[in-house]
Design an enzyme around this catalytic site. Structure first.
Site, PDB file in Angstrom:
ATOM      1  N   HIS A 112      23.767  39.891  54.189  1.00 35.81           N
ATOM      2  CA  HIS A 112      24.724  39.193  53.649  1.00 35.81           C
ATOM      3  C   HIS A 112      24.544  38.298  52.372  1.00 35.81           C
ATOM      4  CE1 HIS A 112      29.042  37.675  53.178  1.00 35.81           C
ATOM      5  NE2 HIS A 112      28.997  38.736  52.388  1.00 35.81           N
TER       6      HIS A 112
ATOM      7  N   GLU B 237      23.405  35.481  54.704  1.00 31.36           N
ATOM      8  CA  GLU B 237      23.550  35.573  56.385  1.00 31.36           C
ATOM      9  C   GLU B 237      23.095  36.821  56.944  1.00 31.36           C
ATOM     10  OE1 GLU B 237      28.143  33.565  56.427  1.00 31.36           O
ATOM     11  OE2 GLU B 237      27.739  35.848  55.919  1.00 31.36           O
TER      12      GLU B 237
ATOM     13  N   SER C 297      30.720  42.505  53.281  1.00 29.50           N
ATOM     14  CA  SER C 297      31.478  41.385  53.452  1.00 29.50           C
ATOM     15  C   SER C 297      32.153  41.171  54.837  1.00 29.50           C
ATOM     16  CB  SER C 297      32.639  41.378  52.243  1.00 29.50           C
ATOM     17  OG  SER C 297      31.874  41.495  51.032  1.00 29.50           O
TER      18      SER C 297
ATOM     19  N   ASN D  74      32.700  34.238  55.046  1.00 28.62           N
ATOM     20  CA  ASN D  74      33.881  34.915  54.851  1.00 28.62           C
ATOM     21  C   ASN D  74      35.160  34.804  55.726  1.00 28.62           C
ATOM     22  OD1 ASN D  74      33.144  35.734  52.344  1.00 28.62           O
ATOM     23  ND2 ASN D  74      32.443  37.876  52.818  1.00 28.62           N
TER      24      ASN D  74
HETATM   25  N1  CAA Z   1      21.988  34.764  37.367  1.00 28.84           N
HETATM   26  C1  CAA Z   1      21.066  33.709  37.286  1.00 28.84           C
HETATM   27  N2  CAA Z   1      21.543  32.545  37.397  1.00 28.84           N
HETATM   28  C2  CAA Z   1      22.683  32.290  37.445  1.00 28.84           C
HETATM   29  C3  CAA Z   1      23.627  33.143  37.131  1.00 28.84           C
HETATM   30  C4  CAA Z   1      23.384  34.545  37.308  1.00 28.84           C
HETATM   31  N3  CAA Z   1      24.143  35.571  37.354  1.00 28.84           N
HETATM   32  N4  CAA Z   1      24.956  32.414  37.378  1.00 28.84           N
HETATM   33  C5  CAA Z   1      24.911  31.123  37.625  1.00 28.84           C
HETATM   34  N5  CAA Z   1      23.412  31.137  37.540  1.00 28.84           N
HETATM   35  C6  CAA Z   1      22.712  29.662  37.486  1.00 28.84           C
HETATM   36  C7  CAA Z   1      22.547  29.092  36.283  1.00 28.84           C
HETATM   37  O1  CAA Z   1      21.415  29.216  35.528  1.00 28.84           O
HETATM   38  C8  CAA Z   1      22.492  27.582  36.771  1.00 28.84           C
HETATM   39  O2  CAA Z   1      21.131  27.258  36.959  1.00 28.84           O
HETATM   40  P1  CAA Z   1      20.587  25.855  36.845  1.00 28.84           P
HETATM   41  O3  CAA Z   1      21.503  24.912  37.623  1.00 28.84           O
HETATM   42  O4  CAA Z   1      19.253  25.755  37.693  1.00 28.84           O
HETATM   43  O5  CAA Z   1      20.708  25.516  35.422  1.00 28.84           O
HETATM   44  C9  CAA Z   1      23.390  27.704  37.911  1.00 28.84           C
HETATM   45  O6  CAA Z   1      23.469  28.981  38.513  1.00 28.84           O
HETATM   46  C10 CAA Z   1      24.758  27.000  37.806  1.00 28.84           C
HETATM   47  O7  CAA Z   1      25.075  27.737  36.735  1.00 28.84           O
HETATM   48  P2  CAA Z   1      26.128  27.210  35.344  1.00 28.84           P
HETATM   49  O8  CAA Z   1      25.591  25.819  35.023  1.00 28.84           O
HETATM   50  O9  CAA Z   1      26.139  28.380  34.316  1.00 28.84           O
HETATM   51  O10 CAA Z   1      27.516  27.313  36.024  1.00 28.84           O
HETATM   52  P3  CAA Z   1      28.309  26.663  36.955  1.00 28.84           P
HETATM   53  O11 CAA Z   1      27.680  25.151  37.377  1.00 28.84           O
HETATM   54  O12 CAA Z   1      29.758  26.821  36.545  1.00 28.84           O
HETATM   55  O13 CAA Z   1      28.054  27.555  38.368  1.00 28.84           O
HETATM   56  C11 CAA Z   1      28.307  29.174  39.821  1.00 28.84           C
HETATM   57  C12 CAA Z   1      28.124  28.712  38.320  1.00 28.84           C
HETATM   58  C13 CAA Z   1      27.068  28.994  40.646  1.00 28.84           C
HETATM   59  C14 CAA Z   1      28.726  30.747  39.896  1.00 28.84           C
HETATM   60  C15 CAA Z   1      29.308  28.184  40.335  1.00 28.84           C
HETATM   61  O14 CAA Z   1      30.721  28.245  39.415  1.00 28.84           O
HETATM   62  C16 CAA Z   1      29.585  28.732  41.859  1.00 28.84           C
HETATM   63  O15 CAA Z   1      28.929  28.320  42.661  1.00 28.84           O
HETATM   64  N6  CAA Z   1      30.967  29.498  41.982  1.00 28.84           N
HETATM   65  C17 CAA Z   1      31.302  29.890  43.282  1.00 28.84           C
HETATM   66  C18 CAA Z   1      30.478  30.840  43.623  1.00 28.84           C
HETATM   67  C19 CAA Z   1      31.075  31.365  45.130  1.00 28.84           C
HETATM   68  O16 CAA Z   1      31.632  30.766  46.075  1.00 28.84           O
HETATM   69  N7  CAA Z   1      30.374  32.603  45.514  1.00 28.84           N
HETATM   70  C20 CAA Z   1      30.630  33.063  46.765  1.00 28.84           C
HETATM   71  C21 CAA Z   1      31.617  34.239  46.610  1.00 28.84           C
HETATM   72  S1  CAA Z   1      31.969  34.942  48.174  1.00 28.84           S
HETATM   73  C22 CAA Z   1      30.630  36.058  48.449  1.00 28.84           C
HETATM   74  O17 CAA Z   1      29.922  36.304  47.649  1.00 28.84           O
HETATM   75  C23 CAA Z   1      30.726  36.701  49.686  1.00 28.84           C
HETATM   76  C24 CAA Z   1      31.420  37.807  49.760  1.00 28.84           C
HETATM   77  O18 CAA Z   1      31.142  38.779  50.567  1.00 28.84           O
HETATM   78  C25 CAA Z   1      32.760  38.341  48.932  1.00 28.84           C
HETATM   79  P1  NAD Z   2      30.615  46.825  42.784  1.00 32.47           P
HETATM   80  O1  NAD Z   2      32.007  47.542  42.883  1.00 32.47           O
HETATM   81  O2  NAD Z   2      30.473  45.788  41.824  1.00 32.47           O
HETATM   82  O3  NAD Z   2      29.591  48.017  42.782  1.00 32.47           O
HETATM   83  C1  NAD Z   2      29.812  48.741  44.150  1.00 32.47           C
HETATM   84  C2  NAD Z   2      28.513  49.983  43.543  1.00 32.47           C
HETATM   85  O4  NAD Z   2      28.373  50.956  44.435  1.00 32.47           O
HETATM   86  C3  NAD Z   2      29.379  50.776  42.222  1.00 32.47           C
HETATM   87  O5  NAD Z   2      27.975  50.945  41.274  1.00 32.47           O
HETATM   88  C4  NAD Z   2      29.313  52.094  42.881  1.00 32.47           C
HETATM   89  O6  NAD Z   2      29.109  53.209  41.869  1.00 32.47           O
HETATM   90  C5  NAD Z   2      28.364  52.200  43.832  1.00 32.47           C
HETATM   91  N1  NAD Z   2      28.533  53.274  44.967  1.00 32.47           N
HETATM   92  C6  NAD Z   2      29.605  53.436  45.549  1.00 32.47           C
HETATM   93  N2  NAD Z   2      29.407  54.700  46.534  1.00 32.47           N
HETATM   94  C7  NAD Z   2      28.070  54.972  46.459  1.00 32.47           C
HETATM   95  C8  NAD Z   2      27.235  55.596  47.309  1.00 32.47           C
HETATM   96  N3  NAD Z   2      27.259  56.540  48.100  1.00 32.47           N
HETATM   97  N4  NAD Z   2      25.781  55.445  47.210  1.00 32.47           N
HETATM   98  C9  NAD Z   2      25.182  54.670  46.028  1.00 32.47           C
HETATM   99  N5  NAD Z   2      26.054  54.030  45.226  1.00 32.47           N
HETATM  100  C10 NAD Z   2      27.407  53.975  45.588  1.00 32.47           C
HETATM  101  O7  NAD Z   2      30.952  46.166  44.040  1.00 32.47           O
HETATM  102  P2  NAD Z   2      29.991  44.801  44.709  1.00 32.47           P
HETATM  103  O8  NAD Z   2      30.722  43.380  44.496  1.00 32.47           O
HETATM  104  O9  NAD Z   2      28.549  44.744  44.493  1.00 32.47           O
HETATM  105  O10 NAD Z   2      30.143  44.892  46.443  1.00 32.47           O
HETATM  106  C11 NAD Z   2      29.171  46.040  46.906  1.00 32.47           C
HETATM  107  C12 NAD Z   2      29.214  45.355  48.685  1.00 32.47           C
HETATM  108  O11 NAD Z   2      28.728  44.221  48.699  1.00 32.47           O
HETATM  109  C13 NAD Z   2      30.535  45.438  49.436  1.00 32.47           C
HETATM  110  O12 NAD Z   2      30.193  46.016  50.549  1.00 32.47           O
HETATM  111  C14 NAD Z   2      31.079  44.065  49.193  1.00 32.47           C
HETATM  112  O13 NAD Z   2      32.045  43.937  50.129  1.00 32.47           O
HETATM  113  C15 NAD Z   2      29.792  43.318  49.501  1.00 32.47           C
HETATM  114  N6  NAD Z   2      29.763  41.966  48.797  1.00 32.47           N
HETATM  115  C16 NAD Z   2      30.330  41.585  47.786  1.00 32.47           C
HETATM  116  C17 NAD Z   2      30.476  40.569  47.281  1.00 32.47           C
HETATM  117  C18 NAD Z   2      31.190  40.126  45.862  1.00 32.47           C
HETATM  118  O14 NAD Z   2      31.461  38.876  45.614  1.00 32.47           O
HETATM  119  N7  NAD Z   2      31.482  40.936  44.912  1.00 32.47           N
HETATM  120  C19 NAD Z   2      29.622  39.381  47.867  1.00 32.47           C
HETATM  121  C20 NAD Z   2      28.845  39.781  48.983  1.00 32.47           C
HETATM  122  C21 NAD Z   2      28.949  41.108  49.676  1.00 32.47           C
END
Ligand code: CAA
Ligand code: NAD
Length: 305
Positions: free
Chosen positions: A157, A169, A134, A207
């Site tokens: 990503h 990404e 991330s 991010n």
């Molecule tokens: N598996 C399969 N399909 C899924 C799913 C899952 N886990 N979760 C949601 N869906 C699908 C649903 O089936 C639905 O599909 P259709 O529109 O085709 O029917 C669609 O996604 C929307 O889902 P819901 O109607 O159940 O619920 P919602 O409208 O509230 O949407 C959500 C759920 C897509 C999660 C929405 O709330 C959302 O977009 N949230 C924000 C998510 C976000 O910002 N993610 C990025 C996080 S940051 C990141 O990932 C990067 C990082 O490195 C940290």
């Molecule tokens: P998570 O905590 O759900 O899962 C991590 C998994 O990695 C665990 O099952 C753990 O047992 C396993 N693990 C740890 N060390 C390991 C190793 N040496 N070999 C094999 N498996 C190992 O975490 P997550 O949310 O799936 O995040 C995983 C990665 O993806 C991180 O780098 C995170 O920053 C990135 N990411 C997270 C998100 C998010 O929304 N959670 C979105 C995009 C990217």
């Protein structure tokens, strides 16, 4: 053997088999969309319990996707995708014959770097390596690999939940070859995703903008500016976000968010990021300390039990 396999590939990107490290939220999702696209998937984690957790996530999500893709035969849909997935806890076996490694383990530079340095010695000479990090630098993660591997190294990503979020990404370092970048870009399209190109900068595109926003929301409750419930309502109804920041923090995982912000504090000290943007927050730190990591542990800012 791996080289021969890639030459025989019918896909222009040469990727038939993908090995995924980490069967958590992200690894499970990446395994699922790969399997749905017809790739052979090797899913690996450190324990059988973690693999079981990953397969549970995949099973539930496949049913949701199957309901839309193949409503008349949801079971057939899930069975076909699941047939493409094998699991192992042996990292060496997991990369013995694979075209692409996609790593989605804990967000720690040391753990990721050590894993790739080990895999570099065990994987075929032309296996592509990618990290789903991330916030960490792809070049830094690749540091322990050979120069040849660095040309085969990029970022992939994905976004959470992977089966529903269209974006990937694709990150290139100054050493990533054009062929590697193109193969990563193409495989994302085969998974039904929309890839965008990113340089190897902290947080890439999404991010870099999203994480400072989430951290500032947490600082707002640290300061007592507003309640988390009101902030969530405000951002959903006032800015059109699908989730409020606290719902999203719980969805991402508070441990992962804490890892991101801790890593970025070091980057701020090095002058790469503005300090105010990444300063740690009390509320997230307290929840992580209690093991309340968000949805995946049943409790975070909100209770999911
Ligand atoms: N598996 C399969 N399909 C899924 C799913 C899952 N886990 N979760 C949601 N869906 C699908 C649903 O089936 C639905 O599909 P259709 O529109 O085709 O029917 C669609 O996604 C929307 O889902 P819901 O109607 O159940 O619920 P919602 O409208 O509230 O949407 C959500 C759920 C897509 C999660 C929405 O709330 C959302 O977009 N949230 C924000 C998510 C976000 O910002 N993610 C990025 C996080 S940051 C990141 O990932 C990067 C990082 O490195 C940290
Ligand atoms: P998570 O905590 O759900 O899962 C991590 C998994 O990695 C665990 O099952 C753990 O047992 C396993 N693990 C740890 N060390 C390991 C190793 N040496 N070999 C094999 N498996 C190992 O975490 P997550 O949310 O799936 O995040 C995983 C990665 O993806 C991180 O780098 C995170 O920053 C990135 N990411 C997270 C998100 C998010 O929304 N959670 C979105 C995009 C990217």
């Amino acid at each position: 053997a791996v080289g021969a396999q890639r030459l025989m590939s019918t896909q222009s990107d040469g990727i038939n088999t993908i090995t995924i490290f980490g069967a958590g939220l992200m690894g499970a999702g990446i395994a699922q969309v790969s399997a749905q696209a017809g790739l052979k998937v090797i899913l690996t984690d450190v324990t059988d319990k973690a693999l079981e957790n990953g397969m549970n996530i995949i099973n539930k999500s496949l049913v949701r996707v199957g309901k839309k893709q193949q409503p008349d035969d949801i079971e057939g849909y899930t069975r076909k995708a699941l047939a493409n997935i094998t699991t192992t806890t042996d990292p060496e076996q997991a990369v013995a014959s694979t075209d692409l490694v996609c790593e989605a383990i804990i967000e720690s530079i040391k753990v990721k770097r050590d894993l790739f340095a080990f895999l570099d010695k065990k994987a075929g000479a032309d296996t592509i390596f990618a990290s789903n990090t991330s916030s960490l630098g792809i070049s830094e993660i690749a540091e322990g690999c050979t120069e040849d591997r660095k040309a085969l190294f990029g970022g992939l990503h994905f976004f959470n939940p992977v089966p529903a979020m269209k974006l990937v990404e694709v990150v290139r370092t100054d050493k990533t070859s054009d062929a590697t970048f193109q193969a990563l870009f193409d495989v994302c399209k085969r998974m039904g995703k929309v890839p965008v190109a990113c340089n190897d900068t902290p947080g890439f595109i999404v991010n870099r903008l999203l994480v400072p926003y989430l951290l500032e929301a947490a600082r707002m409750i640290d300061r007592g500016d507003a309640t988390k419930e009101d902030i969530d309502i405000a951002m959903k109804l006032g800015a059109g976000y699908p989730m409020g920041p606290f719902e999203l923090l719980d969805y991402i995982g508070l441990d992962t968010t804490q890892f991101i912000s801790d890593g970025w504090v070091d980057k701020a000290k090095a002058g790469v990021l503005p300090e105010a943007l990444v300063a740690p927050t009390q509320s997230i730190a307290e929840l992580v300390k209690k093991g309340e990591l968000g949805r995946k542990s049943g409790k975070g800012f909100y209770d999911y039990t």
